[in-house]
Enzyme design. Structure first.
Site, PDB file in Angstrom:
ATOM      1  N   LYS A  89      47.229  53.377  13.439  1.00  0.00           N
ATOM      2  CA  LYS A  89      49.272  53.489  13.279  1.00  0.00           C
ATOM      3  C   LYS A  89      49.342  51.742  13.821  1.00  0.00           C
ATOM      4  CE  LYS A  89      49.576  55.503  11.448  1.00  0.00           C
ATOM      5  NZ  LYS A  89      49.317  56.026  10.186  1.00  0.00           N
ATOM      6  N   HIS A 111      22.631  39.771  20.887  1.00  0.00           N
ATOM      7  CA  HIS A 111      23.896  40.016  19.389  1.00  0.00           C
ATOM      8  C   HIS A 111      24.656  39.363  18.734  1.00  0.00           C
ATOM      9  CE1 HIS A 111      23.895  43.968  17.167  1.00  0.00           C
ATOM     10  NE2 HIS A 111      25.150  43.393  16.937  1.00  0.00           N
ATOM     11  N   SER A 131      53.386  56.802  16.444  1.00  0.00           N
ATOM     12  CA  SER A 131      53.383  57.164  15.258  1.00  0.00           C
ATOM     13  C   SER A 131      51.663  57.204  15.109  1.00  0.00           C
ATOM     14  CB  SER A 131      52.939  55.351  14.168  1.00  0.00           C
ATOM     15  OG  SER A 131      52.497  55.436  12.918  1.00  0.00           O
TER      16      SER A 131
HETATM   17  P1  A3P Z   1      55.032  54.566  11.943  1.00  0.00           P
HETATM   18  O1  A3P Z   1      54.372  55.367  11.991  1.00  0.00           O
HETATM   19  O2  A3P Z   1      55.772  54.155  13.154  1.00  0.00           O
HETATM   20  O3  A3P Z   1      56.097  53.991  11.117  1.00  0.00           O
HETATM   21  P2  A3P Z   1      48.370  52.056  10.531  1.00  0.00           P
HETATM   22  O4  A3P Z   1      48.971  50.989   8.661  1.00  0.00           O
HETATM   23  O5  A3P Z   1      47.941  51.183  10.928  1.00  0.00           O
HETATM   24  O6  A3P Z   1      47.899  53.172   9.826  1.00  0.00           O
HETATM   25  O7  A3P Z   1      50.210  52.042  10.721  1.00  0.00           O
HETATM   26  C1  A3P Z   1      50.644  52.966  10.223  1.00  0.00           C
HETATM   27  C2  A3P Z   1      52.100  52.408  10.883  1.00  0.00           C
HETATM   28  O8  A3P Z   1      52.631  50.747  10.233  1.00  0.00           O
HETATM   29  C3  A3P Z   1      53.560  53.284  10.454  1.00  0.00           C
HETATM   30  O9  A3P Z   1      54.465  53.161  11.297  1.00  0.00           O
HETATM   31  C4  A3P Z   1      53.687  52.546   9.262  1.00  0.00           C
HETATM   32  O10 A3P Z   1      54.787  53.569   8.562  1.00  0.00           O
HETATM   33  C5  A3P Z   1      54.261  51.689   9.398  1.00  0.00           C
HETATM   34  N1  A3P Z   1      53.677  50.076   7.925  1.00  0.00           N
HETATM   35  C6  A3P Z   1      53.197  50.680   7.158  1.00  0.00           C
HETATM   36  N2  A3P Z   1      53.255  49.580   6.210  1.00  0.00           N
HETATM   37  C7  A3P Z   1      54.689  48.807   6.725  1.00  0.00           C
HETATM   38  C8  A3P Z   1      55.090  48.183   6.371  1.00  0.00           C
HETATM   39  N3  A3P Z   1      55.100  47.733   5.387  1.00  0.00           N
HETATM   40  N4  A3P Z   1      56.335  47.481   7.361  1.00  0.00           N
HETATM   41  C9  A3P Z   1      56.443  47.781   8.641  1.00  0.00           C
HETATM   42  N5  A3P Z   1      55.972  49.307   9.084  1.00  0.00           N
HETATM   43  C10 A3P Z   1      54.779  49.221   8.098  1.00  0.00           C
END
Ligand code: A3P
Length: 280
Positions: free
Chosen positions: A45, A96, A122
């Protein structure tokens, strides 16, 4: 309230999801790394999919870059910790890594961090949406598990500290979610520079356009809209949820925020990290 064994198992001190197995994780310890590999490593996230998406879906930041690079990998959440966990002493850890160093410094790693309070929020929402994660309706309980590292990918702090601690051992570009949100174009240029890839003005514009939250959200593949119902409960959320900085303020009470600061702020100060996010 301990995490349910139905969703996670512990291997060498770290939590993994039951959609993988101890055997599979163990096999990654011998994962053959090639000089041409590029890894994207993040704690869950933290914006991994905003930085790069899988080849078979869209490649927001990388659709132009991919042509230049033969392989893309998403580093399993705990690999860095695992390297450490599997080496009983510092000396062995060193050897390692030296063993791996023949290829690792050439492989390129992009590591993305995000304000842990936004990560927590998130993650909390994501756990409702993804059915293979344990849904914890009580946010307080989820927060305590997060702080105790009793969630998939274990402790946020250990993850981040682990990667920053190896900054000298690997060829790593450190990015933050907040910097990417503030200036996506600069992030694209940094990545290009790191990968030694020159893009034309139009290509840069196109990459930036596609990587915005609004445009990714419109793309059903980037938003994982075709995930089967037994993996994602679409009545409870979506993958690209809000994509903002500071959403924790809409969720956490003052007391929860203070509890979080108390548990993490002192530790965060020990990180060799240029903090670009404001915890308050
Ligand atoms: P939120 O739940 O706060 O909206 P991951 O991809 O590591 O799982 O992270 C997901 C989080 O990144 C989510 O946050 C998602 O909405 C946000 N996210 C994914 N793509 C994004 C983008 N292009 N710009 C901004 N936030 C993005």
């Amino acid at each position: 309230m301990e995490p349910s064994k139905e969703f996670m198992f512990k291997y060498k001190g770290f939590y993994f999801g039951v959609n993988t197995s101890a055997e599979h994780v163990a096999s990654l310890e011998n994962f053959e790394i090639k000089d041409s590999d590029i890894f994207i490593a993040t704690y869950p996230k933290s914006g991994k999919n905003g930085t790069v998406s899988k080849e078979e879906i869209n490649l927001p930041l990388f659709n132009h870059l991919i042509a230049a690079v033969p392989k893309f990998f998403f580093l399993p959440a705990n690999t860095c910790n695992l390297i450490r966990a599997t080496c009983p002493s510092e000396r062995q850890e060193g050897s390692h890594l030296t063993g791996g160093a023949q290829c690792l410094p050439e492989a390129e790693i992009i590591y993305v961090t995000r304000n842990p309070k936004d990560v927590l929020v998130s993650y909390y929402h994501f756990s409702k949406f993804i059915t293979t994660l344990e849904e914890v309706p009580d946010f307080n309980i989820f927060m305590e598990r997060f702080l105790a590292g009793k969630v998939l990918a274990s402790s946020w702090f250990d993850h981040v500290a682990g990667w920053y601690g190896h900054a000298e051992d690997f060829n790593i570009l450190f990015l933050t979610y907040e910097d990417m949100k503030k200036d996506l174009r600069s992030a694209v240029l940094k990545i290009c520079n790191f990968l030694g890839k020159k893009l034309s003005e139009e290509e840069i514009e196109s990459v930036v356009r596609q990587a915005t939250f609004e445009n990714m959200k419109k793309d059903p593949r980037a938003n994982y809209e075709n995930l089967p119902d037994d993996i994602a409960d679409k009545s409870k959320g979506r993958f690209l949820r809000k994509g903002t900085v500071g959403d924790w303020k809409n969720m956490m009470t003052v007391a929860q925020s203070e509890r979080f600061d108390e548990a993490l702020n002192e530790k965060i100060k020990t990180l060799p990290i240029k903090i670009t996010w404001d915890m308050n």
